[in-house]
Design a protein around this motif. Sequence first.
Motif, PDB file in Angstrom:
ATOM      1  N   LYS A   1       0.831  -1.206   0.000  1.00 52.28           N
ATOM      2  CA  LYS A   1       0.000   0.000   0.000  1.00 52.28           C
ATOM      3  C   LYS A   1       0.865   1.256   0.000  1.00 52.28           C
ATOM      4  O   LYS A   1       0.587   2.213  -0.734  1.00 52.28           O
ATOM      5  CB  LYS A   1      -0.942   0.008   1.216  1.00 52.28           C
ATOM      6  CG  LYS A   1      -2.140  -0.916   1.038  1.00 52.28           C
ATOM      7  CD  LYS A   1      -2.837  -1.203   2.360  1.00 52.28           C
ATOM      8  CE  LYS A   1      -3.696  -0.048   2.825  1.00 52.28           C
ATOM      9  NZ  LYS A   1      -4.488  -0.435   4.038  1.00 52.28           N
TER      10      LYS A   1
ATOM     11  N   ASP B   1      -6.766  -5.830   2.465  1.00 50.01           N
ATOM     12  CA  ASP B   1      -6.992  -5.531   3.890  1.00 50.01           C
ATOM     13  C   ASP B   1      -7.657  -6.695   4.615  1.00 50.01           C
ATOM     14  O   ASP B   1      -7.319  -6.993   5.753  1.00 50.01           O
ATOM     15  CB  ASP B   1      -7.886  -4.281   4.037  1.00 50.01           C
ATOM     16  CG  ASP B   1      -7.087  -2.998   3.853  1.00 50.01           C
ATOM     17  OD1 ASP B   1      -5.864  -3.039   4.057  1.00 50.01           O
ATOM     18  OD2 ASP B   1      -7.689  -1.980   3.492  1.00 50.01           O
TER      19      ASP B   1
ATOM     20  N   LYS C   1     -10.014   2.816  16.301  1.00 49.29           N
ATOM     21  CA  LYS C   1      -9.455   2.881  14.961  1.00 49.29           C
ATOM     22  C   LYS C   1      -9.986   4.131  14.279  1.00 49.29           C
ATOM     23  O   LYS C   1     -11.151   4.474  14.424  1.00 49.29           O
ATOM     24  CB  LYS C   1      -9.901   1.635  14.189  1.00 49.29           C
ATOM     25  CG  LYS C   1      -8.832   1.048  13.330  1.00 49.29           C
ATOM     26  CD  LYS C   1      -9.184  -0.285  12.735  1.00 49.29           C
ATOM     27  CE  LYS C   1      -8.167  -0.599  11.644  1.00 49.29           C
ATOM     28  NZ  LYS C   1      -8.600  -0.148  10.337  1.00 49.29           N
TER      29      LYS C   1
HETATM   30 MG    MG Z   1      -6.212  -1.511   7.508  1.00 52.18          MG
END
Ligand code: MG
Length: 168
Positions: A101, A116, A164
């Motif tokens: 990425k 992912d 997150k």
């Molecule tokens: Mg991720």
Amino acid sequence: MDYYLLLYTTILYPIIYIFPAYAANGAPVLFGRGSPLDRKKKINGKRIFGDNKTVRGLVASLICGIIVGLIEFPFFPYMLPISVLLAVGANVGDLLGSFMKRQANEQIGRGVPILDQYGFFVAAILLAAPLGHLPNIYGIAFLVALTGILHVLTNRGAHLLRLKKVPW
Ligand code: MG
Ligand code: CTP
């Protein structure tokens, strides 16, 4: 075939088998922070892994994966060495995904479908496969579905709980 045996081989056993990898993948969200694994070093002018891959996250991941192996050990002795390879593999896959990425200039935390959700999963299974005891093909198919669903749910959950920054 006996109904309960079918349920065991396609659903319960696959979950027992993959659990160390799930623990290894989830632990960094709870415990990871602090200094990045790549020490801010770059390759091709791009961060190797980025700030979201931390030393603490990696250590917590390996420990949690192996703890699951230790819990399973009395019932499935072969799961201890397998849990080590699943935990290492999950991290290899996760880091390889972040590396790809960053090289592709993907922003930190931005989602890339498939990579992912399945990077950690594929690498974990590939690394542990030589030790045998893999679920059968239906069990693996079940795990592919479960991993996709769980990844979406857990990441949204972690986002809602503010663990997150992004919901994927
Ligand atoms: Mg991720
Ligand atoms: N994490 C960590 N150390 C690791 C792996 C993960 O600290 N070795 C933590 C980070 O807080 C990260 C979170 O776990 O934000 C979720 O991990 P993941 O989804 O794999 O990373 P992303 O934030 O999506 O970063 P990337 O773009 O590199 O995938």
